[in-house]
Motif scaffolding. Structure first.
Motif, PDB file in Angstrom:
ATOM      1  N   GLY A 133       7.471 -58.376   7.798  1.00 17.70           N
ATOM      2  CA  GLY A 133       8.929 -58.366   7.715  1.00 17.70           C
ATOM      3  C   GLY A 133       9.536 -59.720   8.037  1.00 17.70           C
ATOM      4  N   LEU A 134       9.016 -60.377   9.077  1.00 14.18           N
ATOM      5  CA  LEU A 134       9.514 -61.696   9.433  1.00 14.18           C
ATOM      6  C   LEU A 134       9.136 -62.729   8.380  1.00 14.18           C
ATOM      7  CD1 LEU A 134       8.669 -61.703  13.260  1.00 14.18           C
ATOM      8  CD2 LEU A 134      10.941 -61.497  12.232  1.00 14.18           C
ATOM      9  N   ALA A 135       7.905 -62.615   7.868  1.00 13.68           N
ATOM     10  CA  ALA A 135       7.450 -63.544   6.834  1.00 13.68           C
ATOM     11  C   ALA A 135       8.317 -63.430   5.588  1.00 13.68           C
ATOM     12  CB  ALA A 135       5.987 -63.271   6.500  1.00 13.68           C
ATOM     13  N   ALA A 136       8.751 -62.217   5.262  1.00 15.39           N
ATOM     14  CA  ALA A 136       9.595 -62.024   4.088  1.00 15.39           C
ATOM     15  C   ALA A 136      10.938 -62.738   4.253  1.00 15.39           C
ATOM     16  CB  ALA A 136       9.810 -60.528   3.843  1.00 15.39           C
ATOM     17  N   GLN A 137      11.467 -62.752   5.469  1.00 11.51           N
ATOM     18  CA  GLN A 137      12.720 -63.471   5.713  1.00 11.51           C
ATOM     19  C   GLN A 137      12.542 -64.973   5.501  1.00 11.51           C
ATOM     20  OE1 GLN A 137      15.160 -62.508   9.143  1.00 11.51           O
ATOM     21  NE2 GLN A 137      13.965 -60.658   9.510  1.00 11.51           N
ATOM     22  N   VAL A 138      11.426 -65.501   5.983  1.00  7.69           N
ATOM     23  CA  VAL A 138      11.163 -66.938   5.842  1.00  7.69           C
ATOM     24  C   VAL A 138      11.016 -67.313   4.369  1.00  7.69           C
ATOM     25  CG1 VAL A 138       9.528 -68.788   6.352  1.00  7.69           C
ATOM     26  CG2 VAL A 138      10.106 -67.122   8.128  1.00  7.69           C
ATOM     27  N   VAL A 139      10.170 -66.566   3.666  1.00  5.49           N
ATOM     28  CA  VAL A 139       9.936 -66.856   2.245  1.00  5.49           C
ATOM     29  C   VAL A 139      11.209 -66.624   1.434  1.00  5.49           C
ATOM     30  CG1 VAL A 139       8.605 -66.178   0.212  1.00  5.49           C
ATOM     31  CG2 VAL A 139       7.472 -66.361   2.445  1.00  5.49           C
ATOM     32  N   GLY A 140      11.939 -65.581   1.775  1.00  2.00           N
ATOM     33  CA  GLY A 140      13.176 -65.289   1.069  1.00  2.00           C
ATOM     34  C   GLY A 140      14.229 -66.369   1.226  1.00  2.00           C
ATOM     35  N   ASP A 141      14.118 -67.158   2.267  1.00  3.04           N
ATOM     36  CA  ASP A 141      15.050 -68.256   2.494  1.00  3.04           C
ATOM     37  C   ASP A 141      14.559 -69.546   1.849  1.00  3.04           C
ATOM     38  OD1 ASP A 141      17.517 -68.952   3.442  1.00  3.04           O
ATOM     39  OD2 ASP A 141      16.884 -69.297   5.511  1.00  3.04           O
TER      40      ASP A 141
END
Length: 248
Positions: free
Chosen positions: A180-188
């Protein structure tokens, strides 16, 4: 002790100003000598450990301790723990005979009082005098004065308790939290990668490089620690966006 005569007060003021001038010159010389060297980094590390001291005072302490080491007055090349004369006595230690203290720049504050905090005027309060009815008091920095501190290696007496040190978070991690945290990073728009050890990112647990839009986390930790590091990263908290490079 009686009051000083005008001549004694003038002499004391001259001595104080001379010590302040010497401290400022020593500070400038320390900055020049440390620029671009490992000594400057060690001074930064020392300042980070003892944040009750200003960075200028940390530089003064490091520079004077190095001089004391070269002269054979202290056994270590870098300071470890510093305090004032009375502080050491409070801890059950005494400054060793012949050990001169390191000059630092101590703040001088003045108390001001007013009945109207929004508009003033503020009047200085003489030492020992309290505010009048309905007045509020504030302290303001009005200058600096020379003060002295000593490293623990310049003292003897009771043992000093060990300072607490940060430790890596240990244990398992909640399922799905890393993703979930990785998705936020990649999504940004940032790339997320892991390195084998902290040595790959300058000794940090994690590193955000805003110039290359890369987030790096060390991989040699228990599962909970990388997630804590990633959660601490400014990309996962929009109000904490930072410029340049941010180690965690």
């Amino acid at each position: 002790m009686g009051r000083w005569t005008p001549a004694e007060a003038e002499t004391a003021a001259a001595v104080r100003e001379a010590k302040l001038d010497e401290a400022h010159k020593r500070l400038a010389a320390a900055v020049d000598a440390m620029a671009g060297s490992g000594a400057y980094r060690r001074a930064v590390e020392f300042a980070a450990r003892f944040r009750s001291r200003s960075f200028n005072n940390a530089l003064l302490i490091v520079a004077q301790h190095a001089e004391a080491y070269e002269a054979g007055r202290v056994p270590t090349p870098e300071p470890t723990l510093v305090a004032g004369y009375r502080q050491w006595q409070h801890l059950g230690r005494q400054v060793l005979k012949g050990q001169s203290g390191y000059v630092i720049l101590a703040p001088v504050t003045t108390r001001y009082a007013t009945a109207d905090p929004a508009g003033g005027p503020w009047r200085p309060l003489p030492r020992g005098e309290g505010p009048g009815p309905g007045e509020v008091v504030r302290e303001r920095l009005t200058g600096t004065r020379p003060a002295h501190v000593w490293d623990v290696t310049q003292t003897e007496g009771e043992l000093i308790p060990e300072l607490p040190v940060p430790r890596l978070l240990r244990g398992a991690a909640p399922g799905g939290l890393w993703d979930g945290l990785a998705a936020q990073v990649v999504g940004d728009g940032y790339a997320l990668r892991q390195v084998a050890t902290a040595g790959g990112i300058g000794g940090a647990n994690g590193l955000t490089d805003f110039s290359t839009k890369t987030v790096t986390v060390r991989g040699d930790m228990d599962d909970a620690a990388p997630i804590k590091t990633l959660a601490h990263d400014p990309l996962t908290a929009p109000t904490m966006r930072l410029p340049a490079v941010s180690p965690t």
